[in-house]
Scaffold this active site. Structure first.
Site, mmCIF file in Angstrom:
data_model
loop_
_atom_site.group_PDB
_atom_site.id
_atom_site.type_symbol
_atom_site.label_atom_id
_atom_site.label_comp_id
_atom_site.label_asym_id
_atom_site.label_seq_id
_atom_site.Cartn_x
_atom_site.Cartn_y
_atom_site.Cartn_z
ATOM 1 C CG HIS A 15 -1.765 1.192 1.392
ATOM 2 N ND1 HIS A 15 -3.074 1.251 0.983
ATOM 3 C CD2 HIS A 15 -1.497 2.414 1.931
ATOM 4 C CE1 HIS A 15 -3.573 2.440 1.266
ATOM 5 N NE2 HIS A 15 -2.636 3.165 1.834
ATOM 6 C CD GLU A 16 2.065 3.588 3.534
ATOM 7 O OE1 GLU A 16 2.538 4.705 3.242
ATOM 8 O OE2 GLU A 16 0.877 3.433 3.887
ATOM 9 C CG HIS A 47 0.308 6.164 -0.721
ATOM 10 N ND1 HIS A 47 -0.822 6.787 -1.205
ATOM 11 C CD2 HIS A 47 -0.066 5.574 0.447
ATOM 12 C CE1 HIS A 47 -1.840 6.594 -0.367
ATOM 13 N NE2 HIS A 47 -1.400 5.854 0.627
ATOM 14 C CD GLU A 68 -5.092 6.321 2.135
ATOM 15 O OE1 GLU A 68 -5.064 5.099 2.370
ATOM 16 O OE2 GLU A 68 -4.094 7.046 2.264
#
Length: 271
Positions: free
Chosen positions: A142-143, A146, A200
């Site tokens: 997930h990071e 980003h 997100e």
């Protein structure tokens, strides 16, 4: 006052139209293709991210909290390496990023990935939530997502367009002290300010696909956010959740996407 606001809005719109609207990633199987305002040069953001990352690590080392060896460090490094191998699916230039992993011994339930692949994980998020390898992969994926989608660069570009960060200071910093100070300010915008709902969702989707392609069970994306939700029920929600809200709609969307990434996971397991 009203005229000034209109004039400012027109300037921001013109910047976006002439220089900023772009998408630097491929959509992948999860079909992320939104165009973004990206008016700050990526190289400058990566340089500042490196300065901020180095400063963070030096402070952690001085405090005896930077973990650089041992089973837990090797576990995080191994999981991150598998995810990094899949990053070029979304952007080929990620293969040339100078990827780094920092593990910090702290009770914080937090993780991040700065531009250029600077990954930070706190031991608290692993230990407090008793994360499996698959669940760690979902958090780190997930990071990384980003960073691949340049959400930090997008937020800094938006701040610049709103005159919150000056273009001059981004371009011509001479002293090391000035660079560190500006890098810290930019890092606050990139990593501390909450991401938009759109950002997100994109990170959820891309992170899920990265993990599935790397052979991590996509069902862990649901379980890890369930654990996050349970952790947020206390008097002080985890720091991670201040910028990564866990809610029923997010879990429902991750559940819905399981069918999309399942073939990628099965293919990875056969390799």
């Amino acid at each position: 006052m009203k005229l000034t606001l209109i004039k400012h809005a027109l300037i921001v719109s013109a910047i976006a139209t002439l220089a900023g609207c772009a998408s630097t990633t491929s959509p992948g199987a999860v079909d992320v293709d939104r165009r973004q305002l990206l008016i700050v040069p990526a190289a400058q953001l990566e340089q500042m991210a490196q300065v901020s990352f180095n400063e963070q690590n030096e402070k952690a080392r001085a405090a005896g909290k930077l973990v650089t060896q041992g089973a837990e460090y090797e576990r995080v490094r191994r999981i991150a390496a598998r995810l990094q191998q899949q990053a070029p699916v979304f952007r080929p230039d990620a293969a040339n990023w100078k990827w780094e992993v920092a593990l910090i011994n702290s009770p914080q339930l937090n993780a991040s990935c700065a531009p250029g692949g600077k990954i930070t994980v706190y031991t608290g998020i692993i230990q407090s939530l008793n994360l499996t390898d698959d669940e760690i992969a979902m958090v780190v994926g997930h990071e990384i997502a980003h960073a691949l989608r340049e959400h930090g660069r997008e937020k800094v570009s938006q701040a610049m367009a709103q005159n919150l960060i000056g273009s001059v200071v981004l371009g011509a910093l001479q002293s090391t002290e000035a660079q560190a100070k500006m890098a810290g300010q930019v890092a606050d915008v990139m990593l501390t300010l909450p991401n938009s709902r759109k950002n997100e969702i994109e990170a959820d989707k891309i992170g899920l696909e990265l993990a599935a392609r790397a052979g991590f069970n996509p069902a862990a994306a649901v379980s890890v956010w369930q654990k996050m939700g349970a952790a947020s029920s206390g008097a002080r929600p985890p720091e991670f959740l201040s910028t990564h809200p866990a809610n029923d709609s997010r879990i429902a969307e991750l559940t819905r996407m399981q069918a999309t990434v399942a073939p990628l996971y099965q293919a990875a397991r056969k390799q």
